[in-house]
Design a protein around this motif. Structure first.
Motif, PDB file in Angstrom:
ATOM      1  N   LYS A   1     -55.466 -18.700   6.560  1.00 51.06           N
ATOM      2  CA  LYS A   1     -54.862 -19.390   5.172  1.00 51.06           C
ATOM      3  C   LYS A   1     -53.259 -19.604   5.749  1.00 51.06           C
ATOM      4  O   LYS A   1     -52.502 -20.507   5.160  1.00 51.06           O
ATOM      5  N   ASP A   2     -52.872 -18.453   6.195  1.00 50.49           N
ATOM      6  CA  ASP A   2     -51.227 -18.454   6.512  1.00 50.49           C
ATOM      7  C   ASP A   2     -51.026 -19.560   7.517  1.00 50.49           C
ATOM      8  O   ASP A   2     -50.064 -20.206   7.557  1.00 50.49           O
ATOM      9  N   LEU A   3     -51.747 -19.687   8.484  1.00 48.00           N
ATOM     10  CA  LEU A   3     -51.772 -20.696   9.636  1.00 48.00           C
ATOM     11  C   LEU A   3     -51.499 -21.891   8.940  1.00 48.00           C
ATOM     12  O   LEU A   3     -51.115 -22.871   9.414  1.00 48.00           O
ATOM     13  N   TYR A   4     -52.605 -22.277   8.032  1.00 52.25           N
ATOM     14  CA  TYR A   4     -52.819 -23.587   7.282  1.00 52.25           C
ATOM     15  C   TYR A   4     -51.488 -24.031   6.755  1.00 52.25           C
ATOM     16  O   TYR A   4     -50.929 -24.893   6.857  1.00 52.25           O
ATOM     17  N   GLU A   5     -50.686 -22.946   6.052  1.00 51.90           N
ATOM     18  CA  GLU A   5     -49.827 -23.237   5.258  1.00 51.90           C
ATOM     19  C   GLU A   5     -48.571 -23.654   6.220  1.00 51.90           C
ATOM     20  O   GLU A   5     -47.713 -24.450   5.948  1.00 51.90           O
ATOM     21  N   LEU A   6     -48.294 -22.653   7.272  1.00 51.86           N
ATOM     22  CA  LEU A   6     -47.389 -22.877   8.344  1.00 51.86           C
ATOM     23  C   LEU A   6     -47.394 -24.484   9.029  1.00 51.86           C
ATOM     24  O   LEU A   6     -46.710 -24.872   9.171  1.00 51.86           O
ATOM     25  N   ALA A   7     -48.541 -24.693   9.261  1.00 56.00           N
ATOM     26  CA  ALA A   7     -48.933 -25.960   9.883  1.00 56.00           C
ATOM     27  C   ALA A   7     -48.536 -27.122   8.949  1.00 56.00           C
ATOM     28  O   ALA A   7     -47.689 -28.259   9.516  1.00 56.00           O
ATOM     29  N   SER A   8     -48.888 -27.048   7.686  1.00 58.89           N
ATOM     30  CA  SER A   8     -48.756 -28.066   6.752  1.00 58.89           C
ATOM     31  C   SER A   8     -47.135 -28.212   6.517  1.00 58.89           C
ATOM     32  O   SER A   8     -46.742 -29.356   6.176  1.00 58.89           O
ATOM     33  N   GLN A   9     -46.307 -27.082   6.684  1.00 61.65           N
ATOM     34  CA  GLN A   9     -44.953 -27.029   6.423  1.00 61.65           C
ATOM     35  C   GLN A   9     -44.062 -27.543   7.760  1.00 61.65           C
ATOM     36  O   GLN A   9     -42.962 -28.103   7.679  1.00 61.65           O
ATOM     37  N   THR A  10     -44.681 -27.573   8.952  1.00 64.57           N
ATOM     38  CA  THR A  10     -44.242 -28.009  10.122  1.00 64.57           C
ATOM     39  C   THR A  10     -44.784 -29.335  10.507  1.00 64.57           C
ATOM     40  O   THR A  10     -43.921 -30.252  10.642  1.00 64.57           O
TER      41      THR A  10
ATOM     42  N   ALA B   1     -48.372 -31.482  10.062  1.00 64.94           N
ATOM     43  CA  ALA B   1     -49.655 -31.628   9.576  1.00 64.94           C
ATOM     44  C   ALA B   1     -50.699 -31.994  10.523  1.00 64.94           C
ATOM     45  O   ALA B   1     -51.808 -31.687  10.343  1.00 64.94           O
ATOM     46  N   SER B   2     -50.301 -32.631  11.766  1.00 65.22           N
ATOM     47  CA  SER B   2     -51.281 -32.963  12.550  1.00 65.22           C
ATOM     48  C   SER B   2     -51.711 -31.704  13.470  1.00 65.22           C
ATOM     49  O   SER B   2     -52.916 -31.779  13.909  1.00 65.22           O
ATOM     50  N   PHE B   3     -51.325 -30.770  13.138  1.00 63.61           N
ATOM     51  CA  PHE B   3     -51.947 -29.439  13.709  1.00 63.61           C
ATOM     52  C   PHE B   3     -53.080 -28.966  12.857  1.00 63.61           C
ATOM     53  O   PHE B   3     -53.649 -27.816  13.366  1.00 63.61           O
ATOM     54  N   LEU B   4     -53.217 -29.372  11.915  1.00 61.24           N
ATOM     55  CA  LEU B   4     -54.259 -28.920  10.626  1.00 61.24           C
ATOM     56  C   LEU B   4     -55.580 -28.826  11.485  1.00 61.24           C
ATOM     57  O   LEU B   4     -56.239 -27.858  11.219  1.00 61.24           O
ATOM     58  N   GLY B   5     -55.912 -29.868  12.203  1.00 66.51           N
ATOM     59  CA  GLY B   5     -57.299 -30.112  12.937  1.00 66.51           C
ATOM     60  C   GLY B   5     -57.158 -28.876  13.833  1.00 66.51           C
ATOM     61  O   GLY B   5     -58.460 -28.230  13.882  1.00 66.51           O
ATOM     62  N   ALA B   6     -56.222 -28.768  14.555  1.00 71.18           N
ATOM     63  CA  ALA B   6     -56.392 -27.755  15.613  1.00 71.18           C
ATOM     64  C   ALA B   6     -56.515 -26.251  14.990  1.00 71.18           C
ATOM     65  O   ALA B   6     -57.523 -25.344  15.430  1.00 71.18           O
ATOM     66  N   VAL B   7     -55.796 -25.949  13.872  1.00 75.82           N
ATOM     67  CA  VAL B   7     -56.016 -24.575  13.222  1.00 75.82           C
ATOM     68  C   VAL B   7     -57.645 -24.502  12.929  1.00 75.82           C
ATOM     69  O   VAL B   7     -58.094 -23.621  13.028  1.00 75.82           O
TER      70      VAL B   7
END
Length: 533
Positions: free
Chosen positions: A431-440, A442-448
């Motif tokens: 959940k923390d990683l999703y939040e971090l990815a969305s703030q930096t 968003a293309s990383f969301l799929g990888a997370v």
């Protein structure tokens, strides 16, 4: 003797349709008239009060003929006589002519029927109630009835047959008798069983007579009345209904309509039987084949026999005994010739009865109350003691074996092999990683997401390996647990569907049926577990 019970739904052995029926689900109400209960039976009595006296007279006469030469108990004689009176009603169960009763539930069907008549008499002392066992003498499924299981062995009657099973000669059953006799030993109970099989099958000429003798010996003292529907006088009462099937396909149309309605309710409601345009067989010596109509002519399937419309109606009028109901119309036949309140059957039987109400309405015949027969698991005192030592609850035994083992291994293991806490921790971290990815980015969301799925799957694999390792470590406990479950659920199925009553009779002898009579309550609505000493 101790008796416990669990809801049918919790056993895992009964269909969604039957469980919903037992719960009185509103959506199923159109498919039956009334649920089984004391007050509902009072209503059913009022409905069946109009049963014709002429039909009673025919029934009484036919039963008198069928019982000639049979040693009847006083209770059975009284019950047959009572059938002449307008205040007498029946409760019916039916069963195939299985060799030596076949599966154990044959007993449970009849005991449920007898016990319900007792309960109805207590609640309605002004009326009389007669338990009926309807012998399926016209069936032709020989492969379904030609064996019984005994201590893991299949004792099978190999014979070339055709046509209805009732008239089958009992020639050849000496070999089964010898095999059975050699397996049993020489205890008092074994000798009684040996004599019962011998008198039933080696001293009667056909399967109908043998089965009637056997059922009468087991249950005659309780007033059971045994009926063979394969009779010209009884079939005469069915003639108007056969005509509607031949000329109007009435059963086919109404049952097909009901099937469509059931299928719209739930995809899990499997259809038990499919009607045919004509739901009768043509029955003569060695032949029981379907009647089919093509271009105004009536043909007997797989034979050279055919009739015009006028000829088949003439045949019906002169020889009604040659028209044999199939699974769709046999219930109608039963209700036409009996002052019946209730049919007691297994889950599969009730499932097809629930397809028939619309047909009954079209034929203007009262629809009976449908009651699921008692089901039971019989355990010995020693088996109960083993279960307690292993801390196995009775409900655990009904689990599928893999689930049963996994559940018990988790309980007895000295390490925690439930990784639910780790899954929760991992999910929280992502959940923390999703939040971090969305703030930096968003293309990383799929990888997370992909990484989360991969790691959760990894935990699943680890848990399975831990469980497997513990099974190896605790293999002695696993072996003992599976042994006791296999004893009580042979073939990983219900005991009553595999065991023949003879195995329990060897253990309990003449106490068996009286004890079952005491333990089984037909209106309880639960699966019964009986600890029998």
């Amino acid at each position: 003797m101790e008796v416990e019970s669990i809801p049918f739904k919790n056993t895992g052995y009964f269909s969604d349709l039957i469980c919903d029926y037992l719960e009185g689900k509103d959506s199923l109400q159109p498919f039956y008239e009334r649920l089984p209960g004391i007050e509902q039976f009072k209503e059913q009595i009022a409905v069946k009060q109009s049963f014709p006296d002429t039909h009673r007279k025919v029934l009484y006469t036919v039963l008198g003929d069928q019982y000639k030469g049979i040693q009847m108990s006083g209770n059975t004689k009284v019950n047959i006589s009572l059938l002449q009176e307008s205040s007498t009603f029946t409760v019916v169960t039916g069963h195939q002519l299985n060799l030596f009763t076949g599966p154990l539930y044959f007993l449970y069907k009849i005991i449920s029927t007898i016990n319900l008549t007792k309960q109805l008499k207590f609640s309605n002392p002004e009326s009389n109630f007669v338990p009926i066992y309807w012998m399926a003498t016209e069936d032709h499924d020989f492969d379904e009835i030609n064996y019984f299981n005994y201590k893991g062995k299949k004792l099978q009657w190999n014979k070339e047959v055709s046509g209805a099973v009732g008239p089958l000669s009992t020639d050849g059953l000496e070999a089964i008798y010898d095999a059975f006799s050699n397996e049993m030993g020489n205890s008092v109970n074994a000798n009684r069983l040996r004599e019962l099989f011998k008198k039933a099958y080696l001293e009667h000429d056909n399967l109908t007579e043998a089965t009637r003798y056997l059922a009468n010996e087991l249950f005659g003292e309780y007033g059971l009345v045994i009926l063979d529907g394969n009779n010209p006088e009884l079939k005469q009462l069915l003639v108007p209904y056969v005509e509607k099937d031949l000329l109007e396909n009435k059963s086919f149309k109404n049952v097909s309509s009901t099937i469509g309605q059931l299928q719209t309710l739930s995809e899990n409601y499997g259809i038990q039987v499919n009607p045919r345009e004509i739901n009768y067989f043509y029955l003569i010596d060695g032949v029981r084949e379907r009647i089919v109509e093509r271009d105004g002519m009536y043909y007997v399937n797989d034979t050279n026999i055919s009739f015009s419309k006028e000829a088949i109606l003439d045949e019906l009028a002169k020889h009604p005994e040659r028209f044999s109901p199939n699974v769709v119309t046999r219930p109608l036949y039963q209700e036409v010739i009996l002052p019946n309140l209730c049919y007691i059957g297994g889950g599969g039987e009730l499932a097809y009865w629930l397809q028939l109400k619309e047909m009954f309405m079209a034929m203007k015949v009262a629809f009976p109350v449908l009651l699921l027969r008692n089901s039971a698991l019989v355990i010995t005192g020693k088996q109960k003691e083993k279960l307690q030592k292993m801390n196995i609850g009775l409900s655990d035994l009904f689990l599928k074996q893999s689930s049963f083992i996994n559940k018990k291994i988790r309980e007895i293991s000295n390490i925690d092999i439930d990784l639910s806490a780790q899954r929760k921790c991992l999910t929280d971290q992502f959940k923390d990683l999703y939040e971090l990815a969305s703030q930096t980015d968003a293309s990383f969301l799929g990888a997370v997401k992909a990484q989360e799925v991969k790691q959760l799957k990894g935990l699943d694999k680890l848990e399975k390996r831990l469980l497997k390792a513990q099974k190896r470590k605790l293999r002695d406990q696993v072996s003992r647990m599976t042994d006791i479950q296999n004893q009580l659920f042979p073939g990983q199925s219900l005991q009553e569907r595999n065991l023949n009553f003879s195995e329990l009779y060897l253990e309990y002898g003449q106490r068996l049926i009286p004890n079952l009579m005491k333990a089984l309550k037909p209106l309880s609505g639960d699966f019964t577990i009986i600890e029998m000493e």
